[in-house]
Write a protein that holds these residues in place. Structure first.
Motif, PDB file in Angstrom:
ATOM      1  N   ALA A  23       0.837  -1.204   0.000  1.00 33.57           N
ATOM      2  CA  ALA A  23       0.000   0.000   0.000  1.00 33.57           C
ATOM      3  C   ALA A  23       0.867   1.247   0.000  1.00 33.57           C
ATOM      4  O   ALA A  23       1.881   1.316   0.698  1.00 33.57           O
ATOM      5  CB  ALA A  23      -0.920   0.009   1.215  1.00 33.57           C
ATOM      6  N   ALA A  24       0.439   2.228  -0.793  1.00 33.36           N
ATOM      7  CA  ALA A  24       1.035   3.560  -0.760  1.00 33.36           C
ATOM      8  C   ALA A  24       0.173   4.403   0.171  1.00 33.36           C
ATOM      9  O   ALA A  24      -1.054   4.434   0.023  1.00 33.36           O
ATOM     10  CB  ALA A  24       1.077   4.163  -2.147  1.00 33.36           C
ATOM     11  N   VAL A  25       0.808   5.073   1.123  1.00 29.59           N
ATOM     12  CA  VAL A  25       0.086   5.835   2.142  1.00 29.59           C
ATOM     13  C   VAL A  25       0.652   7.244   2.196  1.00 29.59           C
ATOM     14  O   VAL A  25       1.868   7.436   2.282  1.00 29.59           O
ATOM     15  CB  VAL A  25       0.207   5.173   3.532  1.00 29.59           C
ATOM     16  N   GLY A  26      -0.239   8.240   2.157  1.00 30.49           N
ATOM     17  CA  GLY A  26       0.222   9.614   2.201  1.00 30.49           C
ATOM     18  C   GLY A  26      -0.827  10.545   2.767  1.00 30.49           C
ATOM     19  O   GLY A  26      -2.009  10.191   2.877  1.00 30.49           O
ATOM     20  N   GLY A  27      -0.417  11.745   3.146  1.00 29.64           N
ATOM     21  CA  GLY A  27      -1.332  12.746   3.656  1.00 29.64           C
ATOM     22  C   GLY A  27      -1.659  12.557   5.112  1.00 29.64           C
ATOM     23  O   GLY A  27      -1.168  11.648   5.790  1.00 29.64           O
ATOM     24  N   GLU A  28      -2.548  13.427   5.603  1.00 28.90           N
ATOM     25  CA  GLU A  28      -2.962  13.394   7.000  1.00 28.90           C
ATOM     26  C   GLU A  28      -4.373  13.936   7.100  1.00 28.90           C
ATOM     27  O   GLU A  28      -4.709  14.928   6.456  1.00 28.90           O
ATOM     28  CB  GLU A  28      -2.007  14.233   7.849  1.00 28.90           C
ATOM     29  N   GLY A  29      -5.194  13.262   7.897  1.00 26.96           N
ATOM     30  CA  GLY A  29      -6.584  13.676   8.051  1.00 26.96           C
ATOM     31  C   GLY A  29      -7.498  12.471   8.002  1.00 26.96           C
ATOM     32  O   GLY A  29      -7.046  11.329   8.134  1.00 26.96           O
ATOM     33  N   PRO A  30      -8.810  12.660   7.797  1.00 25.08           N
ATOM     34  CA  PRO A  30      -9.750  11.538   7.723  1.00 25.08           C
ATOM     35  C   PRO A  30      -9.319  10.549   6.633  1.00 25.08           C
ATOM     36  O   PRO A  30      -8.929  10.953   5.539  1.00 25.08           O
ATOM     37  CB  PRO A  30     -11.074  12.211   7.367  1.00 25.08           C
ATOM     38  N   PRO A  31      -9.377   9.242   6.936  1.00 28.99           N
ATOM     39  CA  PRO A  31      -8.858   8.249   5.994  1.00 28.99           C
ATOM     40  C   PRO A  31      -9.766   7.979   4.800  1.00 28.99           C
ATOM     41  O   PRO A  31     -10.985   7.898   4.932  1.00 28.99           O
ATOM     42  CB  PRO A  31      -8.708   6.994   6.858  1.00 28.99           C
ATOM     43  N   ASP A  55      -5.630  16.957   2.526  1.00 29.86           N
ATOM     44  CA  ASP A  55      -6.378  17.042   3.778  1.00 29.86           C
ATOM     45  C   ASP A  55      -6.974  15.704   4.217  1.00 29.86           C
ATOM     46  O   ASP A  55      -7.894  15.662   5.028  1.00 29.86           O
ATOM     47  CB  ASP A  55      -7.482  18.100   3.674  1.00 29.86           C
ATOM     48  N   HIS A  56      -6.462  14.613   3.675  1.00 29.49           N
ATOM     49  CA  HIS A  56      -6.896  13.282   4.079  1.00 29.49           C
ATOM     50  C   HIS A  56      -5.691  12.348   4.171  1.00 29.49           C
ATOM     51  O   HIS A  56      -4.680  12.555   3.490  1.00 29.49           O
ATOM     52  CB  HIS A  56      -7.894  12.684   3.075  1.00 29.49           C
ATOM     53  N   THR A  57      -5.817  11.325   4.994  1.00 29.88           N
ATOM     54  CA  THR A  57      -4.884  10.201   4.924  1.00 29.88           C
ATOM     55  C   THR A  57      -5.370   9.301   3.796  1.00 29.88           C
ATOM     56  O   THR A  57      -6.496   8.780   3.848  1.00 29.88           O
ATOM     57  CB  THR A  57      -4.857   9.406   6.239  1.00 29.88           C
ATOM     58  N   VAL A  58      -4.567   9.143   2.763  1.00 27.54           N
ATOM     59  CA  VAL A  58      -4.973   8.396   1.573  1.00 27.54           C
ATOM     60  C   VAL A  58      -4.199   7.077   1.529  1.00 27.54           C
ATOM     61  O   VAL A  58      -2.961   7.067   1.612  1.00 27.54           O
ATOM     62  CB  VAL A  58      -4.722   9.208   0.294  1.00 27.54           C
ATOM     63  N   ILE A  59      -4.925   5.989   1.405  1.00 32.94           N
ATOM     64  CA  ILE A  59      -4.346   4.645   1.399  1.00 32.94           C
ATOM     65  C   ILE A  59      -4.683   3.993   0.064  1.00 32.94           C
ATOM     66  O   ILE A  59      -5.858   3.817  -0.270  1.00 32.94           O
ATOM     67  CB  ILE A  59      -4.905   3.798   2.557  1.00 32.94           C
ATOM     68  N   CYS A  60      -3.660   3.666  -0.705  1.00 35.52           N
ATOM     69  CA  CYS A  60      -3.846   3.078  -2.045  1.00 35.52           C
ATOM     70  C   CYS A  60      -3.172   1.714  -2.082  1.00 35.52           C
ATOM     71  O   CYS A  60      -1.968   1.611  -2.367  1.00 35.52           O
ATOM     72  CB  CYS A  60      -3.245   3.978  -3.116  1.00 35.52           C
ATOM     73  N   PRO A  61      -3.905   0.645  -1.799  1.00 36.08           N
ATOM     74  CA  PRO A  61      -3.296  -0.686  -1.841  1.00 36.08           C
ATOM     75  C   PRO A  61      -3.369  -1.324  -3.226  1.00 36.08           C
ATOM     76  O   PRO A  61      -4.200  -0.942  -4.060  1.00 36.08           O
ATOM     77  CB  PRO A  61      -4.156  -1.481  -0.859  1.00 36.08           C
ATOM     78  N   ASP A  62      -2.495  -2.273  -3.453  1.00 36.48           N
ATOM     79  CA  ASP A  62      -2.703  -3.229  -4.537  1.00 36.48           C
ATOM     80  C   ASP A  62      -3.587  -4.334  -3.971  1.00 36.48           C
ATOM     81  O   ASP A  62      -3.326  -4.854  -2.876  1.00 36.48           O
ATOM     82  CB  ASP A  62      -1.375  -3.834  -5.009  1.00 36.48           C
ATOM     83  N   LEU A  63      -4.637  -4.689  -4.673  1.00 34.92           N
ATOM     84  CA  LEU A  63      -5.516  -5.753  -4.227  1.00 34.92           C
ATOM     85  C   LEU A  63      -4.761  -7.078  -4.116  1.00 34.92           C
ATOM     86  O   LEU A  63      -3.739  -7.294  -4.775  1.00 34.92           O
ATOM     87  CB  LEU A  63      -6.666  -5.928  -5.217  1.00 34.92           C
ATOM     88  N   ARG A  64      -5.264  -7.937  -3.272  1.00 40.47           N
ATOM     89  CA  ARG A  64      -4.762  -9.318  -3.232  1.00 40.47           C
ATOM     90  C   ARG A  64      -4.697  -9.858  -4.663  1.00 40.47           C
ATOM     91  O   ARG A  64      -5.644  -9.755  -5.441  1.00 40.47           O
ATOM     92  CB  ARG A  64      -5.737 -10.159  -2.395  1.00 40.47           C
ATOM     93  N   GLY A  65      -3.541 -10.433  -5.039  1.00 47.10           N
ATOM     94  CA  GLY A  65      -3.399 -11.020  -6.364  1.00 47.10           C
ATOM     95  C   GLY A  65      -2.933 -10.064  -7.437  1.00 47.10           C
ATOM     96  O   GLY A  65      -2.732 -10.478  -8.582  1.00 47.10           O
ATOM     97  N   TYR A  66      -2.741  -8.786  -7.091  1.00 47.32           N
ATOM     98  CA  TYR A  66      -2.355  -7.772  -8.070  1.00 47.32           C
ATOM     99  C   TYR A  66      -1.109  -7.028  -7.608  1.00 47.32           C
ATOM    100  O   TYR A  66      -0.825  -6.944  -6.407  1.00 47.32           O
ATOM    101  CB  TYR A  66      -3.485  -6.755  -8.267  1.00 47.32           C
ATOM    102  N   GLY A  67      -0.403  -6.439  -8.581  1.00 45.82           N
ATOM    103  CA  GLY A  67       0.696  -5.544  -8.273  1.00 45.82           C
ATOM    104  C   GLY A  67       1.738  -6.175  -7.373  1.00 45.82           C
ATOM    105  O   GLY A  67       2.182  -7.303  -7.589  1.00 45.82           O
TER     106      GLY A  67
END
Length: 292
Positions: A23-31, A55-67
């Motif tokens: 997962a790529a994680v960046g920012g700060e605030g409501p997820p 203005d948010h905590t952004v979480i961008c994962p690769d799904l199971r089986g991808y990336g």
């Protein structure tokens, strides 16, 4: 050099026995959690994530089986069921410190998001689904010669062996086909991004097929069970879609309204990869959703 999300940190988070999500994680605030589609990775959110991270905590994962996420072998129909993949996302968010979060998904990621909204309403505060129909409605919409547009759905629904062998024999041609024909603006997928998608998909053929195979089996069964029980999405829901209804003979907003109590449905004019082709429109829709 493989493209990435500038300013985001990258984590590998255990979410189930033998399964870690990158997962790529960046920012700060409501997820806000953003789930990619086929044949892509979390990289598809690069424009949208950069804006939301202000203005948010952004979480961008690769799904199971991808990336870069783990790709468990298809032990049974549950391995790549959307219910299993949705649990991955809820666990990921919890491991990163978030019991409740907004969730947006595109294509395959939207199906995972849809299932998370049904199974985990206590965790998902807002839900956005981009350019997809719920699984039951998707299969019902495909009929006659117009169903040729979804040939890949039928190919990957076949029992293990044949679809994997056919796709692996010409993986770049297969996955590249969708990157080409589903895009109205080819410049939205620069060469380095396209190459990254092809490399990731080429390395994940069995798990990608397993994901699609589940949609023709257990995912349909789960949706049918929820429909019979009257289970619905209770959080605010936003849907952005191309106007496929005219070609396939359905009214998309009505199909979504059958699942969502609080729905905003918008038809967009860009291609399928709307977070890359029309990121400002996607950001605007997500920010509006988050105020509801």
């Amino acid at each position: 050099m493989t493209p990435s999300l500038p300013g985001f940190r990258h984590e590998l988070v255990p979410v189930a026995e033998g399964v870690r999500l990158a997962a790529a994680v960046g920012g700060e605030g409501p997820p806000v959690v953003l789930l990619h589609g086929f044949p892509q990775t979390h990289l598809m959110w690069r424009h949208v994530a950069a804006d939301l991270a202000a203005d948010h905590t952004v979480i961008c994962p690769d799904l199971r089986g991808y990336g870069a996420s783990d790709k468990p072998a298809e032990a049974d129909e549950h391995t790549y069921a959307k219910r299993t993949m949705a649990q991955d996302i809820v666990t990921l968010a919890r491991e990163l410190g978030h019991e409740r979060f907004a969730l947006a998904g595109h294509d395959r990621g939207a199906l995972v998001a849809f299932r998370a909204g049904l199974d985990h309403p206590e965790a998902v505060t807002h839900l956005a689904c981009l350019d997809v129909l719920p699984t039951l409605e998707m299969w019902d919409a495909l009929h006659g010669t117009s169903a040729a547009v979804g040939f890949h759905l039928y190919l990957m629904a076949q029992p293990p062996g044949l679809p994997e062998a056919m796709i692996e024999a010409s993986a770049d041609t297969f996955f590249g086909h969708f990157l080409d024909v589903w895009t109205q603006d080819p410049s939205a997928l620069p060469d380095d991004v396209r190459a990254a998608y092809l490399a990731a998909s080429r390395a994940a053929v069995p798990s990608i097929v397993a994901d699609y195979r589940a949609s023709a089996g257990i995912d349909t069964a789960h949706d049918r069970s929820d429909r019979a029980a009257g289970n619905r999405l209770t959080m605010p829901v936003t849907v952005l879609q191309q106007d496929w209804g005219a070609a396939l003979g359905y009214e998309a907003e009505a199909l979504w309204a059958a699942w969502a109590d609080d729905l905003t449905h918008t038809t967009v004019t860009c291609g399928h990869f709307m977070a890359e082709e029309s990121p400002k429109e996607v950001v605007r829709a997500l920010r509006t959703l988050l105020t509801r």
